[in-house]
Design a protein around this motif. Structure first.
Motif, PDB file in Angstrom:
ATOM      1  N   GLN A  53      31.141 -64.575  13.264  1.00 57.99           N
ATOM      2  CA  GLN A  53      31.534 -64.757  11.942  1.00 57.99           C
ATOM      3  C   GLN A  53      30.836 -64.293  10.638  1.00 57.99           C
ATOM      4  N   ASP A  54      31.267 -63.550   9.832  1.00 53.69           N
ATOM      5  CA  ASP A  54      30.220 -63.664   8.410  1.00 53.69           C
ATOM      6  C   ASP A  54      30.869 -65.214   7.306  1.00 53.69           C
ATOM      7  N   LEU A  55      29.935 -65.546   7.613  1.00 55.70           N
ATOM      8  CA  LEU A  55      30.839 -67.348   6.426  1.00 55.70           C
ATOM      9  C   LEU A  55      30.677 -66.633   4.880  1.00 55.70           C
ATOM     10  N   GLU A  81      18.793 -58.589   8.468  1.00 62.13           N
ATOM     11  CA  GLU A  81      19.285 -60.122   7.358  1.00 62.13           C
ATOM     12  C   GLU A  81      20.020 -60.865   7.541  1.00 62.13           C
ATOM     13  N   LYS A  82      21.015 -61.065   8.068  1.00 61.26           N
ATOM     14  CA  LYS A  82      22.070 -61.804   7.956  1.00 61.26           C
ATOM     15  C   LYS A  82      22.275 -62.497   9.526  1.00 61.26           C
ATOM     16  N   LEU A  83      21.096 -62.640  10.285  1.00 58.78           N
ATOM     17  CA  LEU A  83      20.873 -62.562  11.590  1.00 58.78           C
ATOM     18  C   LEU A  83      22.041 -61.724  12.646  1.00 58.78           C
ATOM     19  N   ALA A  93      27.951 -72.713  17.471  1.00 58.95           N
ATOM     20  CA  ALA A  93      28.012 -73.585  16.182  1.00 58.95           C
ATOM     21  C   ALA A  93      29.718 -73.938  15.962  1.00 58.95           C
ATOM     22  N   PHE A  94      30.696 -74.093  16.775  1.00 60.21           N
ATOM     23  CA  PHE A  94      32.038 -73.967  15.658  1.00 60.21           C
ATOM     24  C   PHE A  94      31.957 -75.326  15.624  1.00 60.21           C
ATOM     25  N   ALA A 104      25.306 -61.593  11.357  1.00 61.99           N
ATOM     26  CA  ALA A 104      26.724 -62.026  11.245  1.00 61.99           C
ATOM     27  C   ALA A 104      27.389 -61.074  11.572  1.00 61.99           C
ATOM     28  N   LEU A 140      34.962 -76.500  14.124  1.00 56.91           N
ATOM     29  CA  LEU A 140      35.938 -75.592  14.984  1.00 56.91           C
ATOM     30  C   LEU A 140      36.022 -75.549  16.331  1.00 56.91           C
ATOM     31  N   LEU A 170      31.054 -76.491  12.498  1.00 56.82           N
ATOM     32  CA  LEU A 170      32.130 -76.195  10.908  1.00 56.82           C
ATOM     33  C   LEU A 170      33.870 -77.187  11.427  1.00 56.82           C
ATOM     34  N   LEU A 196      42.672 -68.494  10.318  1.00 52.98           N
ATOM     35  CA  LEU A 196      41.942 -68.004  11.027  1.00 52.98           C
ATOM     36  C   LEU A 196      42.332 -67.168  12.171  1.00 52.98           C
ATOM     37  N   VAL A 229      18.972 -65.586  18.635  1.00 54.63           N
ATOM     38  CA  VAL A 229      19.769 -66.721  17.993  1.00 54.63           C
ATOM     39  C   VAL A 229      21.149 -65.834  18.714  1.00 54.63           C
ATOM     40  N   ARG A 238      33.711 -65.824   3.018  1.00 53.42           N
ATOM     41  CA  ARG A 238      35.185 -67.404   3.879  1.00 53.42           C
ATOM     42  C   ARG A 238      35.276 -67.858   2.419  1.00 53.42           C
ATOM     43  N   THR A 298      25.326 -64.337  14.824  1.00 53.31           N
ATOM     44  CA  THR A 298      25.523 -64.979  14.417  1.00 53.31           C
ATOM     45  C   THR A 298      26.790 -65.815  14.139  1.00 53.31           C
TER      46      THR A 298
HETATM   47  C1  LHQ Z   1      24.916 -65.905   8.041  1.00 57.31           C
HETATM   48  C2  LHQ Z   1      24.955 -66.480   9.053  1.00 57.31           C
HETATM   49  C3  LHQ Z   1      26.553 -66.543   9.706  1.00 57.31           C
HETATM   50  C4  LHQ Z   1      26.751 -65.493   7.006  1.00 57.31           C
HETATM   51  C5  LHQ Z   1      23.171 -66.621   9.678  1.00 57.31           C
HETATM   52  N1  LHQ Z   1      27.315 -66.042   8.424  1.00 57.31           N
HETATM   53  N2  LHQ Z   1      25.646 -65.629   7.016  1.00 57.31           N
HETATM   54  C6  LHQ Z   1      35.693 -68.128  13.325  1.00 57.31           C
HETATM   55  C7  LHQ Z   1      36.788 -68.226  12.749  1.00 57.31           C
HETATM   56  C8  LHQ Z   1      37.690 -66.977  13.317  1.00 57.31           C
HETATM   57  C9  LHQ Z   1      36.580 -65.612  13.920  1.00 57.31           C
HETATM   58  C10 LHQ Z   1      35.314 -65.593  15.208  1.00 57.31           C
HETATM   59  O1  LHQ Z   1      35.084 -66.680  14.708  1.00 57.31           O
HETATM   60  C11 LHQ Z   1      35.167 -67.652  14.652  1.00 57.31           C
HETATM   61  C12 LHQ Z   1      34.125 -68.588  14.554  1.00 57.31           C
HETATM   62  C13 LHQ Z   1      32.700 -68.137  14.532  1.00 57.31           C
HETATM   63  O2  LHQ Z   1      31.512 -67.700  14.941  1.00 57.31           O
HETATM   64  S1  LHQ Z   1      31.810 -68.763  13.020  1.00 57.31           S
HETATM   65  C14 LHQ Z   1      30.307 -69.218  12.514  1.00 57.31           C
HETATM   66  C15 LHQ Z   1      30.015 -69.746  13.613  1.00 57.31           C
HETATM   67  N3  LHQ Z   1      28.267 -69.417  13.377  1.00 57.31           N
HETATM   68  C16 LHQ Z   1      27.418 -70.097  12.731  1.00 57.31           C
HETATM   69  O3  LHQ Z   1      28.310 -71.578  12.350  1.00 57.31           O
HETATM   70  C17 LHQ Z   1      25.797 -69.801  12.624  1.00 57.31           C
HETATM   71  C18 LHQ Z   1      25.485 -69.819  11.248  1.00 57.31           C
HETATM   72  N4  LHQ Z   1      24.118 -69.644  11.229  1.00 57.31           N
HETATM   73  C19 LHQ Z   1      23.049 -71.161  11.475  1.00 57.31           C
HETATM   74  O4  LHQ Z   1      23.805 -72.066  11.258  1.00 57.31           O
HETATM   75  C20 LHQ Z   1      21.941 -70.350  10.836  1.00 57.31           C
HETATM   76  O5  LHQ Z   1      21.707 -69.235  10.140  1.00 57.31           O
HETATM   77  C21 LHQ Z   1      21.043 -70.233  12.764  1.00 57.31           C
HETATM   78  C22 LHQ Z   1      21.160 -71.576  13.317  1.00 57.31           C
HETATM   79  C23 LHQ Z   1      21.503 -69.355  13.301  1.00 57.31           C
HETATM   80  C24 LHQ Z   1      19.692 -69.814  12.167  1.00 57.31           C
HETATM   81  O6  LHQ Z   1      19.282 -70.598  11.092  1.00 57.31           O
HETATM   82  P1  LHQ Z   1      17.899 -69.778  10.952  1.00 57.31           P
HETATM   83  O7  LHQ Z   1      17.398 -69.558  11.953  1.00 57.31           O
HETATM   84  O8  LHQ Z   1      17.201 -71.128  10.422  1.00 57.31           O
HETATM   85  O9  LHQ Z   1      18.057 -68.859   9.668  1.00 57.31           O
HETATM   86  P2  LHQ Z   1      18.486 -68.542   8.409  1.00 57.31           P
HETATM   87  O10 LHQ Z   1      19.612 -69.727   8.595  1.00 57.31           O
HETATM   88  O11 LHQ Z   1      18.159 -68.903   7.754  1.00 57.31           O
HETATM   89  O12 LHQ Z   1      19.758 -67.139   8.321  1.00 57.31           O
HETATM   90  C25 LHQ Z   1      18.586 -66.091   8.104  1.00 57.31           C
HETATM   91  C26 LHQ Z   1      19.785 -65.409   7.348  1.00 57.31           C
HETATM   92  O13 LHQ Z   1      21.406 -64.983   7.687  1.00 57.31           O
HETATM   93  C27 LHQ Z   1      20.201 -66.932   5.880  1.00 57.31           C
HETATM   94  O14 LHQ Z   1      20.749 -65.656   4.620  1.00 57.31           O
HETATM   95  P3  LHQ Z   1      20.037 -65.583   3.493  1.00 57.31           P
HETATM   96  O15 LHQ Z   1      20.420 -64.480   2.835  1.00 57.31           O
HETATM   97  O16 LHQ Z   1      19.957 -67.410   2.579  1.00 57.31           O
HETATM   98  O17 LHQ Z   1      18.102 -65.247   4.221  1.00 57.31           O
HETATM   99  C28 LHQ Z   1      22.218 -67.138   6.748  1.00 57.31           C
HETATM  100  O18 LHQ Z   1      22.322 -67.379   5.590  1.00 57.31           O
HETATM  101  C29 LHQ Z   1      22.305 -65.663   7.278  1.00 57.31           C
HETATM  102  N5  LHQ Z   1      23.552 -65.773   7.912  1.00 57.31           N
HETATM  103  N6  LHQ Z   1      24.415 -66.696   9.797  1.00 57.31           N
HETATM  104  N7  LHQ Z   1      27.495 -66.712  10.531  1.00 57.31           N
END
Ligand code: LHQ
Length: 261
Positions: free
Chosen positions: A63-65, A21-23, A134-135, A25, A140, A138, A79, A108, A68, A61
């Motif tokens: 880190q769970d944003l 449900e959180k892809l 995606a960094f 994360a 990053l 944000l 970080l 994804v 934060r 996807t």
């Molecule tokens: C999420 C996430 C997520 C929480 C989807 N967190 N909820 C930094 C610091 C230190 C250590 C390690 O690494 C890092 C770097 C990172 O990894 S920072 C995170 C980088 N990732 C992102 O920025 C990706 C964030 N997600 C998205 O941009 C979208 O979800 C994508 C484009 C991947 C998919 O979009 P959609 O297909 O439209 O799905 P959605 O956005 O509706 O996501 C479905 C659910 O999953 C939704 O929750 P909800 O409760 O609203 O249904 C999102 O909030 C949740 N989700 N990724 N990283």
């Protein structure tokens, strides 16, 4: 339900990220479970290959944003703490684990999730999957090895485009660019990835571990150093039971029966 599912079958340890449900994360519980699974894979001789995948429509996807707290009054977030204590050790473990790791990217793969996939040895992606650095969205820097893997896999210009623009790269283009091994139709992904992992699990596991060392060391070695390393690793490989079996099977014109030793 556990956030990471682990199962062992036919020598393959399958690790499934399970927060669909959180892809998928990554939260701290998942990072600990991943660490435990990789330690188990290192220790247990009956595990001869790994398969990493995600449940649901996403692979991971990053880190769970949601964890934060970036509100105005909140304390600054360092970080480097989570990278140093979780993500970097995870990438190092994937790379140094002496058994082949197949990654089945089912949807994804974004941020650290994309780069965890690239840290695996062989990436097979579903046609509908995308890779998103995606960094920069944000503010990053590509982490979890992204700034190392990307230029080496796809070249500097494409790596920079992926990092700066953070646009989704389709699985097909990822294959064309050499970012991943193979793209397959969505319905074929699980079967294909399992078949590859099983084939690897019946291969010369010790040799594969040495092969990983050689291939990954080449990214930073000179030719001289690499030739020396190949000589040393080949000495070790040549002393394995599986080398004897491979040569014997060749001479006897039959398929080898590797034991992984
Ligand atoms: C999420 C996430 C997520 C929480 C989807 N967190 N909820 C930094 C610091 C230190 C250590 C390690 O690494 C890092 C770097 C990172 O990894 S920072 C995170 C980088 N990732 C992102 O920025 C990706 C964030 N997600 C998205 O941009 C979208 O979800 C994508 C484009 C991947 C998919 O979009 P959609 O297909 O439209 O799905 P959605 O956005 O509706 O996501 C479905 C659910 O999953 C939704 O929750 P909800 O409760 O609203 O249904 C999102 O909030 C949740 N989700 N990724 N990283």
């Amino acid at each position: 339900m556990p956030t990471v599912l682990v199962s062992l079958d036919a020598g393959v340890l399958t690790i499934t990220l399970n927060r669909p449900e959180k892809l998928n994360a990554l939260n701290p519980e998942m990072l600990s479970a991943l660490r435990a699974a990789l330690e188990r894979a290192t220790d247990e001789p009956e595990i001869r290959a790994l398969l990493l995948t995600g449940a649901g429509r996403g692979f991971c996807t990053g880190q769970d944003l949601a964890e934060r707290d970036v509100s105005a009054g909140a304390a600054p977030i360092d970080l480097s703490v989570s990278l140093g204590s979780h993500y970097n050790p995870l990438v190092r473990r994937l790379r140094s684990l002496p058994k082949p790791i197949v990654c089945a990217v089912n949807g994804v793969a974004a941020g650290a999730g994309a780069n965890l996939a690239l840290a695996c040895d062989l990436v097979i992606a579903a046609r509908s999957a995308t890779f998103v650095q995606a960094f920069s969205r944000l503010g990053l820097v590509p982490d979890s090895g992204g700034s190392f893997f990307l230029p080496r896999l796809v070249g500097g210009a494409r790596a920079m485009g992926l990092a700066l623009l953070a646009e989704p790269l389709t699985a097909e283009r990822a294959e064309q660019w050499g970012l991943i091994w193979k793209v397959v139709d969505d319905v074929r992904l699980a079967d294909e990835a399992t078949a590859v992992a099983r084939a690897l699990a019946s291969g010369p596991t010790k040799g594969y571990g040495l092969l990983k060392k050689a291939m990954y060391a080449s990214a930073t070695n000179t030719l001289d150093a690499q030739l020396d390393l190949e000589r040393d690793l080949q000495r070790e490989a040549g002393l394995s039971d599986d080398y004897r079996e491979g040569v014997t099977a060749f001479k006897e014109k039959r398929a080898p029966r590797f034991k992984g030793r």
